[in-house]
Scaffold this motif. Structure first.
Motif, PDB file in Angstrom:
ATOM      1  N   SER A  78      -8.496 -48.887  53.724  1.00 12.71           N
ATOM      2  CA  SER A  78      -7.850 -47.783  54.572  1.00 12.71           C
ATOM      3  C   SER A  78      -8.810 -47.451  55.608  1.00 12.71           C
ATOM      4  CB  SER A  78      -7.421 -46.747  53.520  1.00 12.71           C
ATOM      5  OG  SER A  78      -6.416 -46.385  53.891  1.00 12.71           O
ATOM      6  N   ILE A  79      -8.978 -48.361  56.675  1.00 15.17           N
ATOM      7  CA  ILE A  79     -10.087 -48.206  57.644  1.00 15.17           C
ATOM      8  C   ILE A  79      -9.557 -47.129  58.656  1.00 15.17           C
ATOM      9  CG2 ILE A  79     -11.383 -49.390  59.478  1.00 15.17           C
ATOM     10  CD1 ILE A  79     -11.583 -50.578  56.588  1.00 15.17           C
ATOM     11  N   ASN A  80      -8.219 -46.799  59.089  1.00 13.75           N
ATOM     12  CA  ASN A  80      -8.089 -45.986  59.986  1.00 13.75           C
ATOM     13  C   ASN A  80      -7.236 -44.503  59.396  1.00 13.75           C
ATOM     14  OD1 ASN A  80      -8.880 -47.313  62.411  1.00 13.75           O
ATOM     15  ND2 ASN A  80      -7.343 -48.725  61.951  1.00 13.75           N
ATOM     16  N   GLY A  81      -7.802 -44.147  58.312  1.00 12.94           N
ATOM     17  CA  GLY A  81      -7.254 -42.758  57.731  1.00 12.94           C
ATOM     18  C   GLY A  81      -6.533 -43.183  56.415  1.00 12.94           C
ATOM     19  N   PHE A  82      -6.193 -41.857  55.944  1.00 13.50           N
ATOM     20  CA  PHE A  82      -5.626 -42.136  54.453  1.00 13.50           C
ATOM     21  C   PHE A  82      -4.950 -40.846  54.158  1.00 13.50           C
ATOM     22  CE2 PHE A  82      -9.977 -40.752  54.213  1.00 13.50           C
ATOM     23  CZ  PHE A  82      -9.978 -39.756  53.399  1.00 13.50           C
ATOM     24  N   ARG A  83      -4.315 -40.723  52.882  1.00 15.71           N
ATOM     25  CA  ARG A  83      -3.729 -39.212  52.590  1.00 15.71           C
ATOM     26  C   ARG A  83      -4.367 -38.913  51.160  1.00 15.71           C
ATOM     27  NH1 ARG A  83       2.436 -39.394  53.804  1.00 15.71           N
ATOM     28  NH2 ARG A  83       1.646 -38.745  55.745  1.00 15.71           N
ATOM     29  N   THR A  84      -4.666 -37.783  51.175  1.00 13.97           N
ATOM     30  CA  THR A  84      -4.955 -37.060  49.905  1.00 13.97           C
ATOM     31  C   THR A  84      -3.755 -36.384  49.482  1.00 13.97           C
ATOM     32  OG1 THR A  84      -6.455 -35.634  50.698  1.00 13.97           O
ATOM     33  CG2 THR A  84      -7.152 -37.428  49.768  1.00 13.97           C
ATOM     34  N   ILE A  85      -3.108 -36.314  48.021  1.00 16.95           N
ATOM     35  CA  ILE A  85      -2.218 -35.440  47.558  1.00 16.95           C
ATOM     36  C   ILE A  85      -2.743 -34.906  46.012  1.00 16.95           C
ATOM     37  CG2 ILE A  85       0.269 -35.349  46.670  1.00 16.95           C
ATOM     38  CD1 ILE A  85       0.864 -37.651  48.617  1.00 16.95           C
ATOM     39  N   VAL A  86      -2.571 -33.554  46.015  1.00 16.25           N
ATOM     40  CA  VAL A  86      -2.809 -33.098  44.433  1.00 16.25           C
ATOM     41  C   VAL A  86      -1.623 -32.489  44.156  1.00 16.25           C
ATOM     42  CG1 VAL A  86      -4.321 -31.773  42.987  1.00 16.25           C
ATOM     43  CG2 VAL A  86      -5.035 -33.011  45.138  1.00 16.25           C
ATOM     44  N   ASN A  87      -0.695 -33.158  43.414  1.00 18.18           N
ATOM     45  CA  ASN A  87       0.420 -32.628  42.861  1.00 18.18           C
ATOM     46  C   ASN A  87      -0.010 -31.618  41.581  1.00 18.18           C
ATOM     47  OD1 ASN A  87       2.492 -33.950  44.337  1.00 18.18           O
ATOM     48  ND2 ASN A  87       2.048 -36.019  42.792  1.00 18.18           N
ATOM     49  N   THR A  88       0.657 -30.238  41.725  1.00 18.23           N
ATOM     50  CA  THR A  88       0.142 -29.243  40.639  1.00 18.23           C
ATOM     51  C   THR A  88       1.424 -28.433  40.106  1.00 18.23           C
ATOM     52  OG1 THR A  88      -1.938 -29.020  42.002  1.00 18.23           O
ATOM     53  CG2 THR A  88      -1.358 -27.144  40.531  1.00 18.23           C
ATOM     54  N   GLY A  89       1.396 -28.720  38.773  1.00 17.81           N
ATOM     55  CA  GLY A  89       2.463 -27.779  38.093  1.00 17.81           C
ATOM     56  C   GLY A  89       3.729 -28.198  38.407  1.00 17.81           C
ATOM     57  N   GLU A  90       4.811 -27.633  37.922  1.00 18.69           N
ATOM     58  CA  GLU A  90       6.231 -27.915  37.752  1.00 18.69           C
ATOM     59  C   GLU A  90       6.657 -27.919  39.345  1.00 18.69           C
ATOM     60  OE1 GLU A  90       8.301 -25.197  35.419  1.00 18.69           O
ATOM     61  OE2 GLU A  90      10.036 -26.134  36.152  1.00 18.69           O
ATOM     62  N   VAL A  91       6.238 -27.076  40.015  1.00 20.99           N
ATOM     63  CA  VAL A  91       6.553 -26.898  41.650  1.00 20.99           C
ATOM     64  C   VAL A  91       6.127 -28.074  42.252  1.00 20.99           C
ATOM     65  CG1 VAL A  91       6.514 -25.619  43.669  1.00 20.99           C
ATOM     66  CG2 VAL A  91       7.096 -24.378  41.461  1.00 20.99           C
ATOM     67  N   GLY A  92       4.897 -28.305  42.100  1.00 19.62           N
ATOM     68  CA  GLY A  92       4.076 -29.482  42.581  1.00 19.62           C
ATOM     69  C   GLY A  92       4.800 -31.087  42.067  1.00 19.62           C
ATOM     70  N   ARG A  93       5.706 -30.902  41.169  1.00 20.78           N
ATOM     71  CA  ARG A  93       6.237 -32.203  40.587  1.00 20.78           C
ATOM     72  C   ARG A  93       5.103 -32.970  39.892  1.00 20.78           C
ATOM     73  NH1 ARG A  93      11.336 -33.707  42.516  1.00 20.78           N
ATOM     74  NH2 ARG A  93      11.297 -35.502  41.434  1.00 20.78           N
ATOM     75  N   GLN A  94       4.099 -32.280  39.164  1.00 20.54           N
ATOM     76  CA  GLN A  94       2.883 -33.058  38.433  1.00 20.54           C
ATOM     77  C   GLN A  94       3.635 -33.695  37.351  1.00 20.54           C
ATOM     78  OE1 GLN A  94      -0.409 -30.523  37.451  1.00 20.54           O
ATOM     79  NE2 GLN A  94      -1.560 -32.301  36.552  1.00 20.54           N
ATOM     80  N   ASP A  95       3.257 -34.829  37.058  1.00 18.11           N
ATOM     81  CA  ASP A  95       3.860 -35.548  35.935  1.00 18.11           C
ATOM     82  C   ASP A  95       2.753 -35.888  34.991  1.00 18.11           C
ATOM     83  OD1 ASP A  95       6.448 -36.189  36.845  1.00 18.11           O
ATOM     84  OD2 ASP A  95       5.292 -37.883  38.110  1.00 18.11           O
TER      85      ASP A  95
END
Ligand code: AMP
Ligand code: ZN
Length: 118
Positions: A78-95
C-alpha cells in the motif's frame, strides 16, 4: 490470554493466521475476510477488549501499533496511503472483542467509506 478469544488463540497458535509481523508486544496478520486488496489487523499480544478499555498505561503500546500500521501498510504494497479503522463496542459494530486496528489499502483508492463486501 482470554479463553474463547479468537485472537488470543491466534497469538498462541491454537488457530492459524497469515502473519505479517510479530514482536514481543504485537502481532499483525491478514484479515480472513478482506475488504480491500490489502487488509490486515494489528493486535496487542495482551488481551485488551477494545479501545474503550485502554488507559494512559497503554499509550506506548498504542503508539507502536499506529507506527507499525504505516510501516507494514507500505511493506504489504500500500504505497500511496491506507486506511486505519478501530471498531469499538456495540455502536462501532465490533465483532471480535480483542483490540485490533484494521489496515486497509492497495493500489486503488478505497470507497469514501468502507462497507462490508459480504
Ligand atoms: P471487527 O468487526 O472490527 O471486530 O473485525 C473483526 C475482524 O476480524 C473481521 O474483519 C474478520 O474478518 C476478522 N477475523 C475474524 N476471525 C479471523 C481469523 N481467524 N483470522 C483473521 N481474521 C479474522
Ligand atoms: Zn484476546
Amino acid at each position: 490470554m482470554s479463553e474463547n478469544c479468537v485472537f488470543c488463540k491466534i497469538i498462541s497458535r491454537e488457530l492459524p493466521s497469515t502473519k505479517v509481523y510479530e514482536d514481543e508486544d504485537v502481532l499483525a496478520f491478514r484479515d480472513i475476510n478482506p475488504q480491500a486488496d490489502v487488509h490486515f489487523l494489528i493486535i496487542p499480544k495482551s488481551h485488551i477488549e477494545s479501545l474503550a478499555h485502554v488507559d494512559t498505561s497503554h499509550a506506548a503500546l498504542l503508539g507502536k501499533i499506529m507506527t507499525l500500521a504505516s510501516v507494514l501498510a507500505e511493506k504489504e504494497g500500500s504505497i500511496n496511503g491506507f486506511r486505519t479503522i478501530v471498531n469499538t463496542g456495540e455502536v462501532g459494530r465490533q465483532d471480535v472483542f480483542h483490540l485490533h486496528v484494521h489496515v486497509l489499502g492497495g493500489d486503488k483508492a478505497l470507497p469514501a467509506m468502507i462497507y462490508k463486501r459480504s
